[in-house]
Design a protein around this motif. Structure first.
Motif, PDB file in Angstrom:
ATOM      1  N   ARG A  31      -2.968   6.614  10.098  1.00 34.31           N
ATOM      2  CA  ARG A  31      -3.693   5.412   9.684  1.00 34.31           C
ATOM      3  C   ARG A  31      -4.898   5.850   8.862  1.00 34.31           C
ATOM      4  O   ARG A  31      -5.293   7.013   8.871  1.00 34.31           O
ATOM      5  CB  ARG A  31      -4.167   4.606  10.889  1.00 34.31           C
ATOM      6  CG  ARG A  31      -5.294   5.283  11.676  1.00 34.31           C
ATOM      7  CD  ARG A  31      -5.788   4.413  12.821  1.00 34.31           C
ATOM      8  NE  ARG A  31      -6.953   4.995  13.477  1.00 34.31           N
ATOM      9  CZ  ARG A  31      -7.560   4.453  14.531  1.00 34.31           C
ATOM     10  NH1 ARG A  31      -7.102   3.332  15.051  1.00 34.31           N
ATOM     11  NH2 ARG A  31      -8.625   5.041  15.058  1.00 34.31           N
ATOM     12  N   ASP A 124       9.443   3.942  14.394  1.00 34.51           N
ATOM     13  CA  ASP A 124       8.060   3.785  14.824  1.00 34.51           C
ATOM     14  C   ASP A 124       7.778   4.843  15.880  1.00 34.51           C
ATOM     15  O   ASP A 124       8.147   4.697  17.045  1.00 34.51           O
ATOM     16  CB  ASP A 124       7.816   2.387  15.387  1.00 34.51           C
ATOM     17  CG  ASP A 124       6.344   2.109  15.642  1.00 34.51           C
ATOM     18  OD1 ASP A 124       5.731   2.887  16.408  1.00 34.51           O
ATOM     19  OD2 ASP A 124       5.795   1.133  15.101  1.00 34.51           O
ATOM     20  N   ALA A 147       1.062  -1.659  10.029  1.00 34.27           N
ATOM     21  CA  ALA A 147       2.210  -1.844  10.913  1.00 34.27           C
ATOM     22  C   ALA A 147       3.447  -1.236  10.270  1.00 34.27           C
ATOM     23  O   ALA A 147       3.606  -1.249   9.053  1.00 34.27           O
ATOM     24  CB  ALA A 147       2.452  -3.326  11.191  1.00 34.27           C
ATOM     25  N   THR A 172       8.170  -6.382  11.321  1.00 34.37           N
ATOM     26  CA  THR A 172       7.108  -5.412  11.569  1.00 34.37           C
ATOM     27  C   THR A 172       7.081  -5.026  13.040  1.00 34.37           C
ATOM     28  O   THR A 172       7.435  -5.826  13.907  1.00 34.37           O
ATOM     29  CB  THR A 172       5.722  -5.954  11.170  1.00 34.37           C
ATOM     30  OG1 THR A 172       5.410  -7.099  11.985  1.00 34.37           O
ATOM     31  CG2 THR A 172       5.691  -6.375   9.707  1.00 34.37           C
ATOM     32  N   ARG A 174       4.507  -3.262  16.003  1.00 34.23           N
ATOM     33  CA  ARG A 174       3.115  -2.937  16.301  1.00 34.23           C
ATOM     34  C   ARG A 174       2.911  -2.879  17.807  1.00 34.23           C
ATOM     35  O   ARG A 174       3.698  -3.426  18.583  1.00 34.23           O
ATOM     36  CB  ARG A 174       2.186  -3.977  15.678  1.00 34.23           C
ATOM     37  CG  ARG A 174       2.282  -5.356  16.327  1.00 34.23           C
ATOM     38  CD  ARG A 174       1.624  -6.433  15.466  1.00 34.23           C
ATOM     39  NE  ARG A 174       2.409  -6.646  14.256  1.00 34.23           N
ATOM     40  CZ  ARG A 174       1.875  -6.631  13.028  1.00 34.23           C
ATOM     41  NH1 ARG A 174       0.591  -6.397  12.863  1.00 34.23           N
ATOM     42  NH2 ARG A 174       2.637  -6.848  11.974  1.00 34.23           N
TER      43      ARG A 174
END
Length: 305
Positions: A31, A124, A147, A172, A174
């Motif tokens: 991030r 992810d 995300a 998405t 998250r």
């Protein structure tokens, strides 16, 4: 010997970013440092950078401001050498512990790029799940809301007054945050409101994307098994002031990782699209797998509308 706790630490290979340390090794999740804005130097393709709610924004100035904040935050980290004047290592300010800095040869890619070369799988790393990518969909490299995202490749000008670009379908992933709720059902019921607003309500500048949301109709609210965990989904039909409207779904389930932190998968499909039947939401839900589980529609599988 002290073990460095899991957390976000600066990635020396990509200035202005942080990488997730899981307590034992670096993961592929990254991030922007000190801000959830696009990475510095993000490519400017044929459309502006978009957020994970299924639209672009025309607020590039806000993103640019975030880049400046992220660049300033990088200066808060020190490059320290050993007592003998050897090679430096990246770490937080003196007095705190940090994991060994990832090297250019071992650092994993960001999950916003899919986490691997296979274009048929969305990975992810932070939440420990994979989702098959439907035919005709893409995995964008950068999103404004940080995300893991996949979306239809084709875009169009949103029918509202925002001047944004929209995509007919987005999904998405998250981690559930900003809520005191712990049960899957109330989290899904709360999140579906956000899912609707992000996809069909207002952009971050407050402009109406589809002429505003006129009404919402609940289509489904039920328990569901996801990646071997018991979760809950809420699906709604959204009627908008302009355009055909669409459908949103919030799917919440415990992460297959040890912490079992709630994971949210948001779906947004435009209405009147033959390639986006509601059955595709069900197929994608069934296709969610823990990382490393390639059976029955997991890693390496595609989903056609």
């Amino acid at each position: 010997m002290h073990t460095t706790p899991p957390g976000w630490y600066p990635d020396v290979n990509v200035p202005g970013t942080e990488r997730w340390w899981d307590g034992a090794a670096w993961t592929g999740h990254t991030r922007t440092a000190a801000a959830t804005q696009p990475l510095a130097g993000a490519p400017t393709g044929r459309h502006p950078v978009r957020d994970g709610g299924g639209r672009t924004t025309r607020t590039a100035a806000l993103a640019a401001a975030g880049l400046a904040v992220a660049a300033a935050a990088v200066t808060g980290f020190l490059v320290l050498g050993d007592d003998e004047g050897g090679a430096g290592r990246a770490g937080p300010a003196a007095g705190s512990s940090a994991p060994p800095a990832p090297t250019a040869s071992t650092a994993a890619p960001s999950p916003t790029t899919g986490g691997q070369e296979d274009p048929a799988v969305l990975v992810d790393q932070l939440n420990g799940v994979t989702i098959p990518v439907p035919d005709g969909w893409e995995k964008p490299e950068h999103t404004l809301d940080d995300a893991t995202t996949m979306r239809t490749a084709a875009s169009y000008s949103c029918p509202g007054d925002s001047g944004d670009f929209c995509y007919h379908g987005t999904v998405t992933v998250r981690t559930a945050s900003g809520t005191d709720l712990t049960e899957m059902k109330p989290i899904a019921e709360e999140d579906v409101e956000t899912a609707a607003d992000r996809a069909y309500g207002k952009d971050i500048a407050g402009d109406l994307i589809h002429g505003g949301i006129r009404s919402e109709k609940e289509l489904a609210s039920r328990s569901v098994t996801v990646a071997g965990r018991t979760g809950y989904l809420v699906r709604r039909q959204i009627t908008t002031g302009k355009g055909p409207g669409g459908y949103v779904q919030s799917l919440v389930f415990p992460s297959p990782l040890g912490s079992e932190t709630p994971v949210i998968v948001r779906f947004a499909f435009d209405a009147d699209r033959d390639e986006l039947p509601l059955s595709l939401m069900d197929s994608l839900t069934r296709g969610i797998r823990p990382i490393g589980d390639a059976a029955d529609g997991g890693v390496g599988s595609t989903v056609a509308p």
